[in-house]
Design an enzyme around this catalytic site. Sequence first.
Site, mmCIF file in Angstrom:
data_model
loop_
_atom_site.group_PDB
_atom_site.id
_atom_site.type_symbol
_atom_site.label_atom_id
_atom_site.label_comp_id
_atom_site.label_asym_id
_atom_site.label_seq_id
_atom_site.Cartn_x
_atom_site.Cartn_y
_atom_site.Cartn_z
ATOM 1 N N GLY A 1 -38.189 14.126 69.001
ATOM 2 C CA GLY A 1 -36.867 13.803 68.465
ATOM 3 C C GLY A 1 -36.287 14.861 67.542
ATOM 4 N N HIS B 1 -48.223 5.767 70.664
ATOM 5 C CA HIS B 1 -47.101 6.675 70.385
ATOM 6 C C HIS B 1 -47.123 7.045 68.903
ATOM 7 C CE1 HIS B 1 -43.049 8.166 69.816
ATOM 8 N NE2 HIS B 1 -43.031 8.396 71.118
ATOM 9 N N ASN C 1 -39.136 6.820 77.647
ATOM 10 C CA ASN C 1 -39.351 5.850 76.568
ATOM 11 C C ASN C 1 -38.031 5.627 75.837
ATOM 12 O OD1 ASN C 1 -40.142 4.432 74.300
ATOM 13 N ND2 ASN C 1 -41.276 6.138 73.376
ATOM 14 N N LYS D 1 -37.463 3.626 73.476
ATOM 15 C CA LYS D 1 -37.687 3.187 72.086
ATOM 16 C C LYS D 1 -36.810 1.965 71.802
ATOM 17 C CE LYS D 1 -38.662 7.964 71.068
ATOM 18 N NZ LYS D 1 -38.909 8.980 70.079
ATOM 19 N N GLU E 1 -48.097 14.872 72.811
ATOM 20 C CA GLU E 1 -46.796 14.865 72.151
ATOM 21 C C GLU E 1 -46.937 15.379 70.718
ATOM 22 O OE1 GLU E 1 -43.933 11.918 74.071
ATOM 23 O OE2 GLU E 1 -45.067 10.791 72.612
ATOM 24 N N GLU F 1 -44.928 7.190 66.754
ATOM 25 C CA GLU F 1 -44.160 6.288 65.878
ATOM 26 C C GLU F 1 -44.969 5.021 65.576
ATOM 27 O OE1 GLU F 1 -40.621 6.234 68.287
ATOM 28 O OE2 GLU F 1 -40.337 8.365 67.841
ATOM 29 N N SER G 1 -38.977 16.493 72.763
ATOM 30 C CA SER G 1 -37.714 17.199 72.995
ATOM 31 C C SER G 1 -37.662 17.882 74.357
ATOM 32 C CB SER G 1 -37.444 18.202 71.866
ATOM 33 O OG SER G 1 -37.315 17.500 70.630
HETATM 34 C C1 PEP Z 1 -41.098 10.434 72.593
HETATM 35 O O1 PEP Z 1 -40.679 9.665 71.748
HETATM 36 O O2 PEP Z 1 -42.119 10.164 73.225
HETATM 37 C C2 PEP Z 1 -40.360 11.665 72.827
HETATM 38 C C3 PEP Z 1 -40.930 12.602 73.510
HETATM 39 O O3 PEP Z 1 -39.098 11.734 72.265
HETATM 40 P P1 PEP Z 1 -38.052 12.926 72.454
HETATM 41 O O4 PEP Z 1 -38.032 13.299 73.923
HETATM 42 O O5 PEP Z 1 -36.752 12.352 72.006
HETATM 43 O O6 PEP Z 1 -38.518 14.058 71.625
#
Ligand code: PEP
Length: 250
Positions: free
Chosen positions: A172, A94, A9, A11, A166, A96, A212
């Site tokens: 992040g 997601h 992703n 973003k 997640e 966000e 992450s």
């Molecule tokens: C995400 O935004 O779905 C995600 C897992 O981000 P990150 O890998 O940067 O933590």
Amino acid sequence: MRKKIVAGNWKMNKVDGEVKTFLSAIKQLSYPSDVDLVVVPPAVFIKEVTNVLEPKKIYTGAQNCSEYEEGAYTGELAAKMIRSVGAQYVIVGHSERRAYFGEKNEVLALKIDQALANNLTPIYCCGEKLEEREAGNHFKIVEKQIEEGLFHLPIEEITQCVIAYEPVWAIGTGVTATPEQAQEMHVFIRNLIVKKYNQQIAEKIAILYGGSCNPDNAKELFANLDIDGGLIGGASLKPEEFIAIANSFS
Ligand code: PEP
């Protein structure tokens, strides 16, 4: 055997030239043929990414879709538009989108319907916030997200979905869930599917971990029986890291 999937992703990152650089680099890298790789760029790049990566059997996805079919919804993207430019997947729910755009499970259920009606595979995201885990409510929160967002689907449709666990505190932040925490939640989610549908259906649905995930921790995460791959944010922006993650299945 469930599908192994690594989805990246992007973003709201990358401009035109950076997309081209990414595409030239990723074409040169190899990964196991039993892993489905999905690149999820901002929607303006979907067609270009698809055109370049389709011959490499790398799929494309969108980061969101509208809950409406079409019409006077300025700024929105319909699932059928996304499909018409070559994407096969769409991320729905997601954290966000939930946090900054107020998307609730009820609306996400409609987005899932739009995705499925237009032959897109939804990657439905769920996961608790830090304070919810600390209060011991993480299972309850995830259960509600799954029930309200997905469990209206009949058997033929639930099997078309992918789920991404997640934990919001891991997205992040550089703090990854431990393999044990991730596996525990994936088993919990699979058991919800067993209870609502049946064991056979639950065995078919890929559940990805996100938060992450990077080349240093992916192997340990993917070694768990119920972790079928990853939804990757930051590390998906660099082709070498993204592909290193796809090479992390044992
Ligand atoms: C995400 O935004 O779905 C995600 C897992 O981000 P990150 O890998 O940067 O933590």
